[in-house]
Design an enzyme around this catalytic site. Structure first.
Site, PDB file in Angstrom:
ATOM      1  N   ASP A  38     -12.070  59.771   5.701  1.00 55.79           N
ATOM      2  CA  ASP A  38     -12.181  61.209   5.894  1.00 55.79           C
ATOM      3  C   ASP A  38     -11.744  61.572   7.302  1.00 55.79           C
ATOM      4  OD1 ASP A  38     -14.665  61.178   7.688  1.00 55.79           O
ATOM      5  OD2 ASP A  38     -15.458  60.194   5.904  1.00 55.79           O
ATOM      6  N   GLU A  92       9.287  31.934   1.578  1.00 52.70           N
ATOM      7  CA  GLU A  92       8.392  33.075   1.788  1.00 52.70           C
ATOM      8  C   GLU A  92       8.135  33.314   3.273  1.00 52.70           C
ATOM      9  OE1 GLU A  92       5.565  33.220  -2.183  1.00 52.70           O
ATOM     10  OE2 GLU A  92       5.214  31.621  -0.706  1.00 52.70           O
TER      11      GLU A  92
END
Length: 728
Positions: free
Chosen positions: A532, A612
């Protein structure tokens, strides 16, 4: 000037909008207009009949067309004939609860008001003006000051209220919302953002039904389940057309947003603290301050509205060193080790990450007290020497010697029963006398309304943060709050506890962020349970969700983006099979999704294949190039991942010269055409070169004809296209 007053008509003007209200002949403050800017007094639109069973204030005598139950009001009350949802409720010592507010005076001030003890939008004097309108009750000495912050260049208006008791006896505040917005005309739909742990901020768009619809939290936090934000859209509004308005509450506790569609097909939105979790005993001479609501409106669709919220939150809610600068790329050990780690394991992860270009190691839960599981240790913020024999200083120095920064995890507001702190101070916990407390994650909650609790936390956290070169804090909160009770409050004031808890949290955050201005604080609440604007005032980024699955994150980050800027979203590449869903996606797919936020990794990079690892090194270099564009550019939602077979989004630099398209194609179908994606926000007269193959497109073509997505083979195919304007 952004605030004009003509008699008792108040016009708040931003670059593209007008917010207008008027104190009428009886002193009732009526809402006239919030919409596209006009030069007109909009009161002409208000023409009300005699509506049966809608009563009339005493002042109007036999004028039956004048009713508080029908007209648009600026701040609704209860007990005097308005039967719709109210903004404020008061109970007096004699048990009565009516409040009849009438205009008394107003004041215009340079700059943006602040709110004692609460976060609020801030601005320089040249960027904003404040209007304060004082309303007084007709039969008591209760006054309500409505505060409006006007930021014209941002198309933003903020709302807050101050309730003051100028009488001789105590009064009880039963309800204290920050925003009341009445909209007399139009067919509106509302969008709220619901969810659960690991599935936060799912947008749901619904037509308004006659009656009341609500989005709220009673969990002590803003919650995973509902976000303190609301969109109202006119029917047919899209990303790029139509009128919509948004409201964001800058509050991290129990909240309520209600929308009522009334008997006359009018819409009322109220927003603020949840009255089911709130009472406040207001003594004579005292004032109560409500949290702030950020309000904005767009007449050109939801995309523009999002841009307005992104800008105001990024530039005038977030604070401190990191609000606009690039953030470090970090690796967090949580999903790599959980509680099972020691110094050597951490250093092994750090060494592998440093070789690939990661900037920071973050040590997550388990480094303190007796903490080998989540059943003990919370509150004992001292280093576990069995895991870290050289202490924090020794570990941090070794990590720094690798060329990396160091971050650390805290969960300050929590306590374990199996802890030294609980054995010493059981009275510091939130629990009701005579009842066994509710456990969640086998932990209890500290009473943050207590000064001694906050002082303890400030002291122990300061000692830790000052003991070594720590440059990042992850501030977690891993349960909902129940059993509300404080030993320091009398029985009549126990309902103040949820709000006092939030005020205590903000006090501690303010003290710590001020004492350590060079530390990057990241908010977290089991992921996105306290995402928020209140937390963003103290932490410029928040861990978006504990669900790190690439597919799920496209949806979570999509919903989050309607109000919150990309730079505020904590997002990491994690291991596969994913620990929350079991889904397997490529490292490229995971990285593309995680780049839509503050980028990092949450796995042991040493366990990756060499191919990777090479890809990770490439990704880090790419994000360091793209980061300023991602965090500072305009963000565009090019698809809806809840509806489409793909999630695609776009960033455009402020000068319209750089363009980045990213996303995932979820499923590959046989004999399928390549998807054309229509770009937005480009200069139609510019030429753009696609980095991947050197092809040149006009901005006009890219926005109208689009660009073809990559060819697909397999599922969760990553999309990443970069274009740059070239000289004509």
């Amino acid at each position: 000037m952004s605030i004009r007053v003509d008699g008792t008509t108040f016009s708040l003007e931003t670059k593209n909008t007008l917010y207008q209200m008027k104190a009428d002949a009886y002193g009732v403050l009526k809402h006239l207009w919030y919409g596209a800017k006009t030069s007109q007094d909009m009161e002409y639109l208000l023409d009300y009949p005699d509506v049966s069973f809608s009563g009339n204030i005493y002042d109007v005598e036999d004028n039956r067309t004048y009713s508080l139950d029908t007209m648009p009001l600026e701040y609704s009350t209860e007990g005097i004939g308005d039967f719709r949802i109210s903004s404020v409720g008061i109970r007096y010592e004699n048990g009565a609860s009516a409040l009849d507010l009438r205009y008394e005076n107003h004041e215009i001030l340079p700059g943006k008001y602040s709110i004692p003890g609460l976060p609020a939008v801030y601005a320089e004097d040249y960027e904003a003006q404040t209007l304060a309108i004082t309303l007084k009750d007709t039969a008591s000495d209760i006054r309500v000051i409505l505060k409006y912050g006007v930021l014209p260049d941002f198309d933003v208006i903020t709302r807050s209220a101050v309730i003051t008791n100028n009488g001789h006896g105590n009064v009880m505040i039963l309800r204290a919302h920050s925003l009341c917005l009445d909209i007399p005309y139009g067919k509106w739909e509302w969008v709220h953002f619901h969810g659960r742990w690991g599935k936060e901020r799912t947008p749901e768009r619904l037509p308004l039904l006659h009656g009341i619809q609500e989005s709220s939290s009673k969990r002590g936090t803003s919650s995973h389940h509902h976000n303190p934000s609301v969109l109202l859209c006119q029917e047919g509004c899209t990303e790029t057309s139509g009128t919509c308005l948004g409201a964001v509450l800058m509050y991290s506790g129990c909240f309520q947003a209600q929308v009522e569609y009334d008997q006359l097909n009018q819409t009322r939105l109220v927003m603020g603290m949840n009255p089911h979790m709130f009472r406040w005993e207001l003594e004579p001479g005292k004032s109560f301050y409500t949290p702030e609501v950020i309000l904005s409106l767009s007449t050109s669709g939801m995309e523009t509205l999002s841009h307005q919220f992104h800008r105001i939150i990024r530039e005038h809610v977030c604070r401190g060193k990191y609000k606009l600068i690039e953030r470090p790329i970090l690796i967090n050990n949580w999903e790599a080790t959980y509680f099972d780690f020691n110094e050597e394991k951490l250093l092994d992860i750090a060494r592998g990450a440093a070789e690939l270009g990661v900037d920071m190691l973050v040590m997550d839960d388990g480094w303190f007290g007796k903490r080998d599981s989540d059943n003990s240790g919370l509150g004992d913020w001292y280093v576990n020497k069995n895991k870290l024999p050289d202490g924090l200083e020794g570990l941090v120095k070794k990590v720094n010697d690798l060329g990396m920064e160091f971050g650390i995890w805290f969960e300050p507001e929590m306590i374990s029963e199996d802890s030294d702190l609980y054995r010493t101070h059981p009275e510091w916990t939130i629990r009701i006398p005579g009842r066994q407390p509710t456990r969640s994650r086998f932990q209890l909650v500290l009473d943050m309304s207590r000064q001694d609790v906050r002082d303890y936390l400030f002291d122990v956290m300061s000692q830790i943060l000052g003991s070594a070169n720590i440059t990042y804090v992850k501030w977690d909160f891993n349960r909902s709050v129940s059993d509300w009770y404080s030993e320091l409050l009398p029985a009549s004031r126990q309902k103040e506890m949820p709000h006092r808890f939030v005020l205590g949290l903000y006090d501690l955050m303010e003290r710590l962020t001020s004492a350590f201005p060079d530390i990057l604080f990241e908010g977290c609440c089991g992921g996105g349970g306290r995402f928020d604007a209140g937390i963003l005032y103290y932490c410029p980024q928040i861990w978006c969700s504990d669900d790190t699955d690439a597919f799920e994150r496209t949806q979570i980050q999509y919903g989050t983006s309607f109000f919150y800027p990309i730079s505020s979203m904590g997002s990491h590449v994690s291991a596969v099979p994913n620990h929350q869903t079991g889904r397997i996606t490529s490292i490229k797919a995971r990285a593309v999704t995680a780049m839509s936020g503050s980028f990092g990794y949450e796995l042991d990079l040493n366990k990756l294949t060499q191919e990777e690892k090479n890809e990770v090194k490439f990704q880090i270099g790419l994000f360091k190039e793209y980061g300023p564009l991602i965090h500072n550019g305009k963000y565009y939602r090019l698809s809806n991942p809840f509806r489409d077979n793909y999630a695609v989004w776009q960033y455009v630099s402020q000068d319209q010269k750089k363009v980045l398209i990213q996303g995932l194609i979820f499923r590959t179908e046989p004999n399928m055409l390549r998807y054309p994606i229509h770009l937005r926000g480009l200069d139609p007269d510019k030429k753009y070169r696609l980095r991947e193959d050197g092809v040149i497109y006009s901005g006009n073509a890219l926005m109208n004809g689009g660009i073809l997505m990559p060819k697909c083979f397999g599922d969760y195919v990553p999309v990443e296209l970069y274009l740059e304007a070239i000289d004509a």
